[in-house]
Design a protein around this motif. Structure first.
Motif, PDB file in Angstrom:
ATOM      1  N   ALA A  99       0.809  -1.213   0.000  1.00 60.62           N
ATOM      2  CA  ALA A  99       0.000   0.000   0.000  1.00 60.62           C
ATOM      3  C   ALA A  99       0.847   1.269   0.000  1.00 60.62           C
ATOM      4  O   ALA A  99       0.375   2.335   0.406  1.00 60.62           O
ATOM      5  N   LEU A 100       2.096   1.192  -0.444  1.00 64.26           N
ATOM      6  CA  LEU A 100       2.940   2.383  -0.499  1.00 64.26           C
ATOM      7  C   LEU A 100       2.362   3.391  -1.483  1.00 64.26           C
ATOM      8  O   LEU A 100       1.899   3.034  -2.564  1.00 64.26           O
ATOM      9  N   ASP A 101       2.391   4.667  -1.078  1.00 65.70           N
ATOM     10  CA  ASP A 101       1.940   5.695  -2.015  1.00 65.70           C
ATOM     11  C   ASP A 101       3.086   6.051  -2.966  1.00 65.70           C
ATOM     12  O   ASP A 101       4.183   5.497  -2.888  1.00 65.70           O
ATOM     13  N   GLN A 102       2.829   7.005  -3.847  1.00 62.70           N
ATOM     14  CA  GLN A 102       3.826   7.304  -4.879  1.00 62.70           C
ATOM     15  C   GLN A 102       5.102   7.897  -4.289  1.00 62.70           C
ATOM     16  O   GLN A 102       6.206   7.540  -4.706  1.00 62.70           O
ATOM     17  N   LYS A 103       4.972   8.764  -3.267  1.00 60.15           N
ATOM     18  CA  LYS A 103       6.164   9.368  -2.677  1.00 60.15           C
ATOM     19  C   LYS A 103       7.018   8.329  -1.952  1.00 60.15           C
ATOM     20  O   LYS A 103       8.248   8.396  -1.995  1.00 60.15           O
ATOM     21  N   GLU A 104       6.365   7.400  -1.296  1.00 61.41           N
ATOM     22  CA  GLU A 104       7.133   6.337  -0.624  1.00 61.41           C
ATOM     23  C   GLU A 104       7.791   5.412  -1.637  1.00 61.41           C
ATOM     24  O   GLU A 104       8.896   4.904  -1.416  1.00 61.41           O
ATOM     25  N   THR A 105       7.112   5.201  -2.751  1.00 58.48           N
ATOM     26  CA  THR A 105       7.703   4.371  -3.805  1.00 58.48           C
ATOM     27  C   THR A 105       8.925   5.055  -4.407  1.00 58.48           C
ATOM     28  O   THR A 105       9.958   4.417  -4.656  1.00 58.48           O
ATOM     29  N   LEU A 106       8.843   6.356  -4.605  1.00 58.25           N
ATOM     30  CA  LEU A 106       9.972   7.104  -5.171  1.00 58.25           C
ATOM     31  C   LEU A 106      11.142   7.212  -4.196  1.00 58.25           C
ATOM     32  O   LEU A 106      12.250   7.580  -4.605  1.00 58.25           O
ATOM     33  N   SER A 107      10.909   6.901  -2.909  1.00 60.75           N
ATOM     34  CA  SER A 107      12.012   6.888  -1.944  1.00 60.75           C
ATOM     35  C   SER A 107      12.994   5.763  -2.230  1.00 60.75           C
ATOM     36  O   SER A 107      14.097   5.744  -1.676  1.00 60.75           O
ATOM     37  N   HIS A 108      12.616   4.813  -3.083  1.00 60.32           N
ATOM     38  CA  HIS A 108      13.502   3.708  -3.452  1.00 60.32           C
ATOM     39  C   HIS A 108      14.339   4.038  -4.681  1.00 60.32           C
ATOM     40  O   HIS A 108      15.131   3.189  -5.123  1.00 60.32           O
ATOM     41  N   VAL A 109      14.160   5.229  -5.234  1.00 60.57           N
ATOM     42  CA  VAL A 109      14.846   5.587  -6.478  1.00 60.57           C
ATOM     43  C   VAL A 109      15.795   6.746  -6.201  1.00 60.57           C
ATOM     44  O   VAL A 109      15.382   7.801  -5.697  1.00 60.57           O
ATOM     45  N   VAL A 110      17.074   6.572  -6.518  1.00 61.31           N
ATOM     46  CA  VAL A 110      18.106   7.592  -6.325  1.00 61.31           C
ATOM     47  C   VAL A 110      18.346   8.288  -7.653  1.00 61.31           C
ATOM     48  O   VAL A 110      18.375   7.645  -8.712  1.00 61.31           O
ATOM     49  N   ASP A 111      18.523   9.619  -7.594  1.00 59.12           N
ATOM     50  CA  ASP A 111      18.642  10.397  -8.827  1.00 59.12           C
ATOM     51  C   ASP A 111      20.045  10.393  -9.413  1.00 59.12           C
ATOM     52  O   ASP A 111      20.333  11.152 -10.342  1.00 59.12           O
ATOM     53  N   THR A 112      20.956   9.576  -8.891  1.00 53.38           N
ATOM     54  CA  THR A 112      22.310   9.457  -9.447  1.00 53.38           C
ATOM     55  C   THR A 112      22.662   7.979  -9.581  1.00 53.38           C
ATOM     56  O   THR A 112      21.918   7.105  -9.143  1.00 53.38           O
ATOM     57  N   GLN A 113      23.812   7.726 -10.161  1.00 56.60           N
ATOM     58  CA  GLN A 113      24.284   6.342 -10.306  1.00 56.60           C
ATOM     59  C   GLN A 113      25.154   5.980  -9.098  1.00 56.60           C
ATOM     60  O   GLN A 113      26.177   6.617  -8.849  1.00 56.60           O
ATOM     61  N   VAL A 114      24.753   4.936  -8.384  1.00 54.58           N
ATOM     62  CA  VAL A 114      25.535   4.458  -7.240  1.00 54.58           C
ATOM     63  C   VAL A 114      26.438   3.340  -7.746  1.00 54.58           C
ATOM     64  O   VAL A 114      26.133   2.148  -7.637  1.00 54.58           O
ATOM     65  N   VAL A 115      27.555   3.739  -8.325  1.00 54.92           N
ATOM     66  CA  VAL A 115      28.454   2.765  -8.953  1.00 54.92           C
ATOM     67  C   VAL A 115      29.335   2.081  -7.926  1.00 54.92           C
ATOM     68  O   VAL A 115      29.912   1.018  -8.207  1.00 54.92           O
ATOM     69  N   GLU A 116      29.458   2.670  -6.717  1.00 52.97           N
ATOM     70  CA  GLU A 116      30.383   2.122  -5.725  1.00 52.97           C
ATOM     71  C   GLU A 116      30.008   0.706  -5.290  1.00 52.97           C
ATOM     72  O   GLU A 116      30.872  -0.103  -4.940  1.00 52.97           O
ATOM     73  N   ILE A 117      28.706   0.401  -5.324  1.00 47.98           N
ATOM     74  CA  ILE A 117      28.272  -0.919  -4.862  1.00 47.98           C
ATOM     75  C   ILE A 117      28.789  -2.020  -5.774  1.00 47.98           C
ATOM     76  O   ILE A 117      29.182  -3.092  -5.325  1.00 47.98           O
ATOM     77  N   SER A 118      28.810  -1.763  -7.071  1.00 46.98           N
ATOM     78  CA  SER A 118      29.201  -2.800  -8.029  1.00 46.98           C
ATOM     79  C   SER A 118      30.713  -2.925  -8.174  1.00 46.98           C
ATOM     80  O   SER A 118      31.179  -3.838  -8.863  1.00 46.98           O
ATOM     81  N   GLN A 119      31.491  -2.043  -7.527  1.00 50.38           N
ATOM     82  CA  GLN A 119      32.940  -2.095  -7.701  1.00 50.38           C
ATOM     83  C   GLN A 119      33.594  -3.185  -6.859  1.00 50.38           C
ATOM     84  O   GLN A 119      34.691  -3.645  -7.166  1.00 50.38           O
ATOM     85  N   GLY A 120      32.945  -3.582  -5.751  1.00 45.66           N
ATOM     86  CA  GLY A 120      33.458  -4.679  -4.934  1.00 45.66           C
ATOM     87  C   GLY A 120      34.724  -4.368  -4.184  1.00 45.66           C
ATOM     88  O   GLY A 120      35.562  -5.251  -3.979  1.00 45.66           O
ATOM     89  N   LYS A 121      34.919  -3.132  -3.758  1.00 42.79           N
ATOM     90  CA  LYS A 121      36.091  -2.775  -2.973  1.00 42.79           C
ATOM     91  C   LYS A 121      35.666  -1.946  -1.768  1.00 42.79           C
ATOM     92  O   LYS A 121      34.548  -1.427  -1.707  1.00 42.79           O
ATOM     93  N   LYS A 122      36.543  -1.861  -0.786  1.00 41.81           N
ATOM     94  CA  LYS A 122      36.212  -1.186   0.455  1.00 41.81           C
ATOM     95  C   LYS A 122      36.152   0.323   0.238  1.00 41.81           C
ATOM     96  O   LYS A 122      36.999   0.916  -0.423  1.00 41.81           O
ATOM     97  N   TRP A 123      35.116   0.937   0.821  1.00 40.29           N
ATOM     98  CA  TRP A 123      34.930   2.371   0.670  1.00 40.29           C
ATOM     99  C   TRP A 123      35.769   3.130   1.689  1.00 40.29           C
ATOM    100  O   TRP A 123      36.103   2.618   2.759  1.00 40.29           O
ATOM    101  N   ASP A 124      36.062   4.385   1.350  1.00 42.73           N
ATOM    102  CA  ASP A 124      36.736   5.256   2.313  1.00 42.73           C
ATOM    103  C   ASP A 124      35.798   5.617   3.464  1.00 42.73           C
ATOM    104  O   ASP A 124      36.217   5.723   4.613  1.00 42.73           O
ATOM    105  N   LYS A 125      34.523   5.819   3.140  1.00 40.41           N
ATOM    106  CA  LYS A 125      33.504   6.083   4.153  1.00 40.41           C
ATOM    107  C   LYS A 125      32.563   4.892   4.240  1.00 40.41           C
ATOM    108  O   LYS A 125      32.192   4.309   3.224  1.00 40.41           O
ATOM    109  N   THR A 126      32.176   4.543   5.456  1.00 42.56           N
ATOM    110  CA  THR A 126      31.289   3.392   5.642  1.00 42.56           C
ATOM    111  C   THR A 126      29.921   3.633   5.041  1.00 42.56           C
ATOM    112  O   THR A 126      29.283   2.718   4.526  1.00 42.56           O
TER     113      THR A 126
END
Length: 655
Positions: free
Chosen positions: A46-73
């Motif tokens: 029953a999520l409304d549209q604003k809650e659904t859009l909370s799952h969408v980021v307006d940039t590319q989160v490429v760090e997750i697919s790189q498979g290396k340790k981040w400088d910031k947690t």
């Protein structure tokens, strides 16, 4: 994708969400819940549209697919609906990472391709709920917001935070710099007490700047409930110092999240816990546990969790804590049964004590016949309750090791401790008293006159027979497997208990004790032809008709169940068994006492056994065979007797 059908259907109901999902040129990152999230959380559909859009980021989160340790947690990214999403990385082992988007855990689910990339777009699957819809402001504005319209479509509100709002108005520097900090100054985790939480505080003047700072983690430490609990909930984060416009970590007061599961319903409650290991300012040693009422509300400078208790500050005695806790109603009924004899220890004038308080579940596990005796025998009840009290000491978990031994109020029995670690990073503390081992479920609960540890069993009150204990004790599995083939097992597991002839004191060899026995002797004892001999050996370790605790052991000679004499003698601080005929010695392991409803078990480090035991019962078959042979010869040589009939008759008699 077969496991994202519910997410596809949800986005298809809203125009904006559907447009973003269909726009192949939009540079976005989508954190899509798999179908299991909707199955186990039906309100998610029953999520409304604003809650659904909370799952969408307006940039590319490429760090997750790189498979290396981040400088910031933690990475901070903006969502389509002008909120923030916090992506956290945990290193499980070198080169192996886990990721969380707010409270949602990224997973591979059915396939190993858990990050799907299509052109300029990234799609990551999450298998836990991501959390509430972000609040479009800081933690301070969340507290001060008096426009109820903004909370109409949300699953949370700030109506119970008026007390916190008034207190923050009296300390504007902390309100603006910490609670109202912008994202450029750093991100925090905020624990916000409700009005009822402040009502529990007896002395309201003790709520000052330091108490407010005890509810905020250090800079750039943003964790939601699921990532905080990921590896056992042992992420201790320091609280914050703020003085002379300098913000730094305060390691004297640390914050952690814990979960307590209800065994009957399977549901668990989340708690925010403030830990103080050294007294400073007006903070006492120990922990303050606050139940999280509304978790995971993202704000622009971190995440907010609404709690029901003020952290850090302690204003209740042990007696007041027990009376207010709904999980200790049965304990208070037992304490009130014997009046002020024990209750004086818990009052403000009773001095410092450490109390191991059994929950209601602990009393529910006691067999009915034992509980009736416990209520009827006030002297035994008093001894049991005193076994849970450690006088003149604030014993916190940081002082507990496997070698810790402390005296109780009765000055007779001692408490032993085990610091278990399973799985890695998930430390569980166990206390052993009166032959009962129990886990500490809520540790270090601070009171003005001591410490409370909540435990899941009642110390000194047995609830299993000796046979059931053998079956469940890891260190005694070798003895259990051997006894499983012996008739002696039925004596150790009687249908009727609490009768004198069915009481035993069993000095049971551990697995390591059997390893000391020669392999040849051990294998012959278990080859299936010497069960009576093995039973004779075990009876040498059992004292029938007496149930002796560790404190009841004396230097004297005892006649064991097989009618042999065994001497119990003291060597230093330990007791040991000495078997004169076999010249064998076995030490009684300290802290290895286990209480059963039909006696006591004491673990020993050696077996009272030697080679002639193999003939202990085997020699009894030889005279019978000799008598049979002589009788046959007599019948054959005696004239005038129908020897075939008599031989057959004699064989039946022998059988």
């Amino acid at each position: 994708m077969p496991d994202l059908q519910q997410w596809r259907a949800l986005c298809g109901r809203y125009t904006v969400a559907k447009a973003y999902m269909e726009d192949s040129l939009a540079k976005i990152t989508v954190f899509a819940p798999v179908d299991d999230v909707f199955t186990y959380n039906p309100d998610y559909r029953a999520l409304d549209q604003k809650e659904t859009l909370s799952h969408v980021v307006d940039t590319q989160v490429v760090e997750i697919s790189q498979g290396k340790k981040w400088d910031k947690t933690t990475l901070v990214r903006s969502t389509i609906n002008s909120g923030y999403i916090y992506v956290t990385q945990f290193e499980n082992n070198p080169g192996n990472f886990s990721y969380f988007a707010n409270a949602g855990m990224l997973c591979n689910h059915f396939s190993n391709q858990w990050g799907i990339i299509s052109g300029d777009q990234y799609l990551y699957k999450i298998c836990t709920p991501i959390g509430h819809r972000p609040y479009p402001g800081t933690a301070l504005s969340f507290i001060r917001d008096d426009d109820n319209v903004i909370f109409e479509e949300r699953q949370y509100n700030n109506r119970d935070l008026s007390e916190l709002r008034d207190i923050l108005n009296r300390v504007p520097d902390i309100a603006l710099v910490i609670f109202g900090s912008s994202a450029w100054n750093g991100f925090h985790t905020f624990f916000l007490p409700t009005n009822n939480a402040f009502a529990k505080v007896i002395d309201r003047n003790r709520i000052d700047r330091e108490v407010l700072l005890a509810h905020v983690t250090g800079m750039n430490r943003v964790l939601f409930t699921w990532p905080w609990m990921y590896d056992g909930g042992m992420h201790y984060y320091p609280s914050i110092w703020f003085s002379s416009n300098i913000i730094e970590d305060n390691f004297k007061l640390r914050l952690v999240m814990r979960n307590i599961t209800d065994r009957r319903t399977g549901k668990y409650d989340l708690y925010a816990v403030s830990e103080v290991y050294e007294r400073y300012s007006h903070f006492l040693r120990g922990s303050v546990w606050a139940k999280i009422l509304v978790p995971n509300i993202p704000v622009q400078n971190g995440v907010v969790h609404i709690i029901d208790t003020v952290l850090g500050i302690v204003s209740e005695t042990i007696d007041m804590q027990l009376m207010a806790n709904p999980k200790t109603t049965t304990l208070m009924r037992y304490i009130n049964t014997i009046g002020q004899i024990v209750r004086n220890y818990f009052s403000a004038s009773g001095g410092l004590v450490t109390f191991f308080a059994p929950w209601n579940e602990a009393f529910e596990r006691i067999p009915e016949q034992i509980e009736r005796r416990l209520l009827r025998d006030r002297i035994w009840l008093e001894q049991i309750l005193k076994l849970h009290i450690v006088p003149a000491k604030e014993l916190t978990s940081d002082e507990i090791t496997n070698e810790t031994i402390i005296n109780t109020v009765d000055n007779m029995r001692q408490l032993y401790f085990i610091r278990g670690e399973w799985p890695i990073n998930n430390i569980t503390y166990y206390v052993i008293g009166g032959g009962i081992k129990t886990a500490i479920m809520m540790e270090n609960v601070a009171c003005t006159n001591g410490i409370i540890h909540y435990i899941e069993r009642v110390l000194g009150v047995p609830y299993q027979s000796l046979w059931e204990i053998l079956r469940n004790e890891t260190k005694l599995q070798r003895s259990y497997e051997m006894l499983n083939n012996l008739q002696l097992r039925y004596a150790l597991d009687p249908w009727q208990v609490l009768t004198p002839e069915q009481n035993f004191t069993f000095f049971v060899p551990t697995n390591e004790a059997w390893d000391k026995v020669s392999p040849a002797l051990r294998s012959r004892m278990n080859d299936g032809h010497h069960w009576l001999a093995l039973q004779y050996v075990y009876k040498r370790h059992i004292l029938q008709g007496q149930a002796l605790m560790y404190t009841d052991l004396r230097e004297r000679t005892y006649v064991m169940m097989n009618d042999e004499k065994v001497v119990i003698r003291r060597r230093g601080r330990y007791f040991e068994l000495f078997w004169p005929r076999g010249n064998r010695v076995a030490r009684v392991i300290e802290g290895g006492e286990i209480a059963g409803i039909n006696g006591y078990m004491h673990m020993i480090d050696n077996v009272l056994i030697y080679e002639p035991d193999l003939r202990a019962y085997g020699c009894r078959a030889q005279p019978n065979g000799l008598i049979l042979l002589i009788t046959l010869l007599f019948l054959l040589l005696k004239p005038g007797i129908g020897w075939p009939i008599n031989i057959f008759h004699f064989a039946l008699i022998q059988r």
